[in-house]
Enzyme design. Structure first.
Site, short mmCIF file in Angstrom:
data_model
loop_
_atom_site.label_atom_id
_atom_site.label_comp_id
_atom_site.label_asym_id
_atom_site.label_seq_id
_atom_site.Cartn_x
_atom_site.Cartn_y
_atom_site.Cartn_z
N GLY A 52 -99.53 12.30 110.94
CA GLY A 52 -100.37 13.66 110.60
C GLY A 52 -99.70 14.75 111.01
O GLY A 52 -98.46 14.87 111.01
N GLY A 53 -100.47 15.79 111.53
CA GLY A 53 -99.87 17.06 111.95
C GLY A 53 -98.82 16.86 112.92
O GLY A 53 -97.82 17.66 113.00
N ALA A 78 -68.95 26.23 93.70
CA ALA A 78 -68.73 25.49 94.67
C ALA A 78 -67.61 25.84 95.51
O ALA A 78 -67.82 25.76 96.70
CB ALA A 78 -68.60 23.88 94.08
#
Length: 524
Positions: A179-180, A415
């Protein structure tokens, strides 16, 4: 002496009570809970701290803290520490702050008192200007405490952001993180994980199955290998906690205490002027032949020792910490063994974050270039190679630490520019005599520039070969860029180590003035 005075315990008695209480806290919730933790292949919070810090240096903060929550039976369960051990000690003799979830108490879940302990130790680390290591093994927010637990996470996130680029922050995942709670490690500089026992995800397998119908295990969704190889969330993954924590100690030895200091230097046993003759055989002259850039790095750095970051994610670019002449440097290098060393979305983001970390903590950058370009393809374009590739360009352009680039072989197109060319601010730019710097490879360039001549020729293929040869001779010989002042020198590969060390020495006192601004707005 009154009767009350005679009955009152003396100071020695109170000290004895304190010692007994401290021992009780040190032992934790009991042998059964400790055995259950060990049965899962996990150490306790204090065992982990003991492995991380130098022996006998841990100073605990707020061991007597207990929560004040009521309801759902919490008032009857008020263990000391509230499920998190916090304090400071030393690693290789330097101060480090640490907090460790104790899964044996409330599953390491975060409540108000638990969060306040973490907030305080984070504040102390920032005030002292010392690294912060979190040993994560918790079940997320303590549901019984409701919104106060969520607020506690908000305070951690805010402090993570405030400390970013000021002190090193290292998250070590030693259990679940869901979760958080997973956003705190994501805000830190480095994330370590242990296989089989640690997981990170926003929504667990049950929710994923309910919402999408996909069936996945904990490890398959957010295990160490997934985050080390696929998502890039984890920088390091190890088989056991002991090895993991030893590598955390090694990483700390390569980092400064804060953004006002430099990383600790030492006197190398490896001679600075050691000739790297094997480089002449390691790197093939032909631009299409692969080789392992790791072997080049081993040959150049002190004692062949370096710490590769994100080793298994976006493997077409290598980022690593090492020492050159005793001085810590950050190395960014294309890896010709993987996708020919091209830059793609993941490689650009990986290198950009590493460049920003090195710049934040005063670590000079050495860029080893052998890049054919950006990876072409619909997926790359649709997934934002323009904005995400620009992250690496933005990071280099903003970096004020000493920057040295070395072109080993090919450097084509955009690049070449992005890989710390002189035009974006490299302080010193070198190349080997095998280098080819151009807009694109000779074959592709000839097909574009001489398209009509090739098509109208009696023998188009022979004409094309001749024009490719002419294009190479005119624009792609190894001294073309040097003649135009785009390289500081073309060097003998065998002298690479000495050239880099001497360049770092002369750039050690580099000072760069930045424009006054609140902050930049990097591409996202």
């Amino acid at each position: 002496m009154s009767a009350d005075e005679a009955a009152a315990p003396d100071i020695r008695g109170r000290v004895a009570q304190l010692r007994a209480l401290r021992e009780q806290i040190r032992q934790g919730p009991g042998e059964k809970a400790t055995a259950a933790q060990h049965a899962k292949g996990k150490l306790t919070a204090r065992e982990r701290i003991g492995l991380l810090l130098d022996d006998g240096t841990f100073n605990e903060v707020e061991p007597l803290r207990r929560h004040r929550a009521t309801g759902f039976g919490l008032e009857d369960r008020r263990p000391h520490t509230d499920g998190v051990v916090t304090g400071w000690g030393t690693v290789h003799g330097r101060t480090v702050f640490v907090y460790a979830h104790d899964f044996r108490i409330f599953g390491g879940a975060l409540g108000e008192a638990h969060a306040e302990k973490i907030h305080r130790i984070m504040d102390r680390a920032l005030a002292a200007g010392a690294p912060l290591v979190s040993l994560n093994d918790g079940a997320g927010a303590r549901i019984q405490e409701g919104v106060t637990a969520l607020s506690g996470y908000g305070g951690i996130f805010r402090r993570n952001a405030r400390a970013s680029g000021v002190i090193p922050q290292i998250s070590v995942m030693l259990g679940p993180c869901a979760g958080g709670a997973a956003y705190s490690p994501a805000l830190t500089d480095f994330v370590f994980m242990v296989r089989e026992t640690s997981q990170m995800f926003i929504t667990g397998p049950d929710v994923v199955r309910t919402v999408t119908g996909e069936k996945v295990t904990l490890g398959g969704l957010g295990g160490a290998d997934v985050h080390a190889e696929v998502s890039g969330v984890a920088h390091f993954a190890y088989d056991d906690e002991e090895t993991c924590l030893e590598e955390v100690r090694f990483l700390l030895s390569l980092l400064p205490q804060n953004n006002r200091e430099t990383a600790p230097a030492g006197l190398p046993e490896d001679p600075p002027d050691r000739s790297c003759d094997s480089l002449l055989d390691l790197v093939p002259a032909g631009g299409h032949r692969p080789y392992d850039m790791r072997r080049v790095i081993e040959e150049i750095v002190d004692d062949g020792e370096y710490l590769e970051v994100h080793e298994r994610w976006a493997a077409n670019v290598i980022v690593a910490l090492a020492r050159l002449g005793g001085q810590v440097v950050g190395i960014v290098a294309n890896q010709p063994l993987v996708l020919a060393g091209v830059l793609d979305i993941d490689a650009s983001e990986k290198a950009a974050r590493f460049v920003q970390m090195c710049d934040a903590f005063n670590i000079p950058l050495v860029t080893l270039v052998d890049v054919p370009g950006f990876l072409p393809g619909v997926d790359q374009e649709h997934n934002g190679i323009i904005r995400r590739g620009a992250k690496l360009l933005y990071a280099y352009c903003n970096a004020t630490v000493p920057r040295i680039s070395l072109i080993l072989r090919k450097a084509y197109g955009g690049a070449y520019i992005v890989m710390d060319s002189r035009s974006v601010g490299a302080d010193l730019s070198y190349a080997w005599p095998s280098n080819e710097i151009a807009v694109m490879g000779a074959e592709g360039a000839a097909n574009v520039v001489f398209r009509r001549r090739i098509q109208s020729a009696d023998d188009p293929e022979a004409t094309r070969r001749q024009l490719v040869k002419e294009y190479k001779a005119e624009l792609m010989h190894p001294y073309h860029a040097a003649e135009r002042g785009l390289l500081d020198d073309v060097i003998d590969p065998a002298g690479t180590r000495h050239v880099l060390i001497e360049s770092l020495r002369v750039l050690r006192t580099k000072h760069a003035d930045l424009a006054v601004r609140k902050h930049g707005n990097p591409p996202q």
